[in-house]
Design a protein around this motif. Structure first.
Motif, short mmCIF file in Angstrom:
data_model
loop_
_atom_site.label_atom_id
_atom_site.label_comp_id
_atom_site.label_asym_id
_atom_site.label_seq_id
_atom_site.Cartn_x
_atom_site.Cartn_y
_atom_site.Cartn_z
N GLY A 1 10.67 -17.62 77.35
CA GLY A 1 10.95 -18.72 78.27
C GLY A 1 12.41 -18.72 78.69
N TRP A 2 12.90 -19.89 79.12
CA TRP A 2 14.30 -20.04 79.54
C TRP A 2 15.16 -20.33 78.32
N ILE A 3 16.21 -19.54 78.15
CA ILE A 3 17.11 -19.74 77.01
C ILE A 3 18.55 -19.86 77.50
N SER A 4 19.36 -20.56 76.72
CA SER A 4 20.80 -20.69 76.99
C SER A 4 21.56 -19.97 75.89
N PRO A 5 22.88 -19.85 76.00
CA PRO A 5 23.64 -19.16 74.94
C PRO A 5 23.46 -19.79 73.56
N ASP A 6 23.19 -21.10 73.52
CA ASP A 6 23.04 -21.77 72.23
C ASP A 6 21.66 -21.55 71.61
N ASP A 7 20.76 -20.94 72.34
CA ASP A 7 19.39 -20.77 71.86
C ASP A 7 19.16 -19.43 71.17
N CYS A 8 20.16 -18.56 71.13
CA CYS A 8 19.94 -17.23 70.55
C CYS A 8 21.09 -16.88 69.61
N ALA A 9 20.89 -15.81 68.86
CA ALA A 9 21.90 -15.35 67.92
C ALA A 9 23.20 -15.04 68.66
N PRO A 10 24.37 -15.27 68.01
CA PRO A 10 25.65 -15.06 68.70
C PRO A 10 25.80 -13.67 69.31
N GLU A 11 25.31 -12.64 68.62
CA GLU A 11 25.45 -11.29 69.16
C GLU A 11 24.62 -11.11 70.43
N LEU A 12 23.46 -11.77 70.49
CA LEU A 12 22.67 -11.72 71.72
C LEU A 12 23.32 -12.54 72.83
N ALA A 13 23.86 -13.71 72.47
CA ALA A 13 24.52 -14.55 73.48
C ALA A 13 25.67 -13.82 74.13
N THR A 14 26.44 -13.08 73.33
CA THR A 14 27.57 -12.32 73.89
C THR A 14 27.09 -11.29 74.89
N GLU A 15 26.07 -10.54 74.51
CA GLU A 15 25.58 -9.47 75.38
C GLU A 15 24.91 -10.01 76.64
N LEU A 16 24.16 -11.10 76.50
CA LEU A 16 23.36 -11.59 77.62
C LEU A 16 24.12 -12.52 78.56
N PHE A 17 25.14 -13.22 78.02
CA PHE A 17 25.79 -14.25 78.83
C PHE A 17 27.28 -14.04 79.05
N HIS A 18 27.99 -13.52 78.05
CA HIS A 18 29.45 -13.59 78.09
C HIS A 18 30.14 -12.34 78.61
N LEU A 19 29.50 -11.20 78.55
CA LEU A 19 30.12 -9.98 79.03
C LEU A 19 29.95 -9.87 80.55
N LYS A 20 30.95 -9.29 81.21
CA LYS A 20 30.93 -9.21 82.67
C LYS A 20 29.71 -8.45 83.19
N HIS A 21 29.36 -7.36 82.52
CA HIS A 21 28.26 -6.53 83.03
C HIS A 21 26.92 -7.26 82.89
N ALA A 22 26.87 -8.33 82.09
CA ALA A 22 25.60 -9.00 81.83
C ALA A 22 25.37 -10.22 82.72
N GLN A 23 26.29 -10.53 83.60
CA GLN A 23 26.22 -11.79 84.32
C GLN A 23 25.38 -11.73 85.59
N THR A 24 24.94 -10.55 86.00
CA THR A 24 24.12 -10.44 87.21
C THR A 24 22.88 -9.59 87.00
N ALA A 25 22.81 -8.84 85.92
CA ALA A 25 21.72 -7.87 85.74
C ALA A 25 20.40 -8.56 85.41
N THR A 26 19.31 -7.98 85.91
CA THR A 26 17.96 -8.37 85.53
C THR A 26 17.18 -7.10 85.22
N GLY A 27 15.99 -7.28 84.65
CA GLY A 27 15.17 -6.14 84.28
C GLY A 27 15.34 -5.75 82.82
N VAL A 28 14.72 -4.65 82.45
CA VAL A 28 14.80 -4.15 81.07
C VAL A 28 16.19 -3.61 80.81
N HIS A 29 16.83 -4.11 79.75
CA HIS A 29 18.17 -3.64 79.42
C HIS A 29 18.11 -2.18 78.99
N PRO A 30 19.07 -1.35 79.43
CA PRO A 30 18.97 0.10 79.18
C PRO A 30 19.21 0.53 77.74
#
Length: 295
Positions: free
Chosen positions: A194-223
């Protein structure tokens, strides 16, 4: 090792006989002594009883606590126990802990960060303060559990990721693999979190999915695989909500509190490293402060 082969005469004998395969092998060797774990000590004071060995985190906490207790005794803030030469570190009561915390607060000075430091931190970590951002995510979890072959598990996960990364993969394949392979309860929904925010996942996932520049626009299966405390994840970002970027003034106090906490952690580490350097430490490797007593 001597291998005993049953003879016809020995077959009639029951388990427990020295000549039975099921019995203990005869040997002339003396029984091997069970190694006794070394006793950890701070300036000759044991941190645990003989033959005991607390886990690493507990032992480290005991060591830092005893270092601080001995420092408080040297400063006249605490008295030694009735035993003039205690063999094992005494357990601290609430009063002793408060005295030690006051001593640490007096010794460890934490300067308040300047406005320039706060602005520099904000400029370098803008994505960390975005509010309202969310992702619609599904995943496949390859859980790392006790006894699992981590290398083989990673290879298995990489194979699944390679298949899902192929351009010709069927759109329903992700959900099907999640149902077959994922160790997460979300597997029943095709891995959909479903819909998750940075507070809904482990810190290491939050960093990769929300906080890094390369992660702020990408969609699809992560490489690549995501590795967290739970195991290996294949992540598919379905949709994004961008959120809004607050002005520096709106998060200034939050940044100041964060920088103050970081500054105190560095000062505590230096203080405890000094105590470690002055002490005779046996049976444990110590570096700096990570004891809950002083954090």
């Amino acid at each position: 090792m001597t291998v005993h082969i049953s003879t016809p005469a020995a077959v009639d004998q029951r388990c427990g006989s020295s000549t039975c395969q099921c019995g203990p092998a005869a040997t002339n060797e003396a029984p091997r002594a069970v190694p006794v774990p070394p006793t950890a000590r701070i300036n000759g004071i044991a941190l645990h009883g003989p033959g005991q060995r607390p886990d690493t985190a507990t032992l480290r906490e005991l060591a830092y606590t005893e270092l601080l207790r001995q420092q408080a005794v040297r400063q006249g803030l605490l008295t030694q126990p009735d035993d003039p030469a205690p063999q094992v570190a005494p357990e601290l009561g609430e009063r002793e802990r408060q005295i030690i915390e006051a001593m640490v607060d007096q010794k460890v000075l934490t300067p308040r960060p300047t406005a320039d430091e706060g602005q520099r931190y904000y400029a370098a970590h803008r994505a960390q303060f975005v509010v309202g951002q969310a992702l619609h995510v599904r995943h496949i979890l390859f859980a790392v559990t006790p006894g699992v072959n981590v290398q083989a598990l990673a290879v298995h996960a990489e194979r699944a990721l390679l298949e899902l990364s192929h351009k010709a993969v069927h759109p329903e394949r992700f959900a099907r693999l999640a149902g077959e392979l994922s160790n997460c309860p979300s597997s029943a929904q095709g891995g959909d979190l479903g819909w998750i925010s940075p507070d809904d996942c482990a810190p290491e996932l939050a960093t990769e999915l929300f906080h890094l520049k390369h992660a702020q626009t990408a969609t699809g299966v992560h490489p690549r695989l995501f590795h967290t405390r739970f195991g290996f994840h294949i992540i598919d970002v379905l949709e994004r909500r961008a959120g809004t970027q607050p002005a520096y003034e709106d998060v200034r106090e939050r940044i100041a509190a964060l920088l103050t906490l970081q500054s105190r952690a560095r000062a505590l580490h230096q203080y405890m490293s000094l105590l470690v350097g002055e002490a005779e430490v046996e049976g444990i490797a110590l570096e700096g402060a990570d004891s809950p007593l002083v954090q």
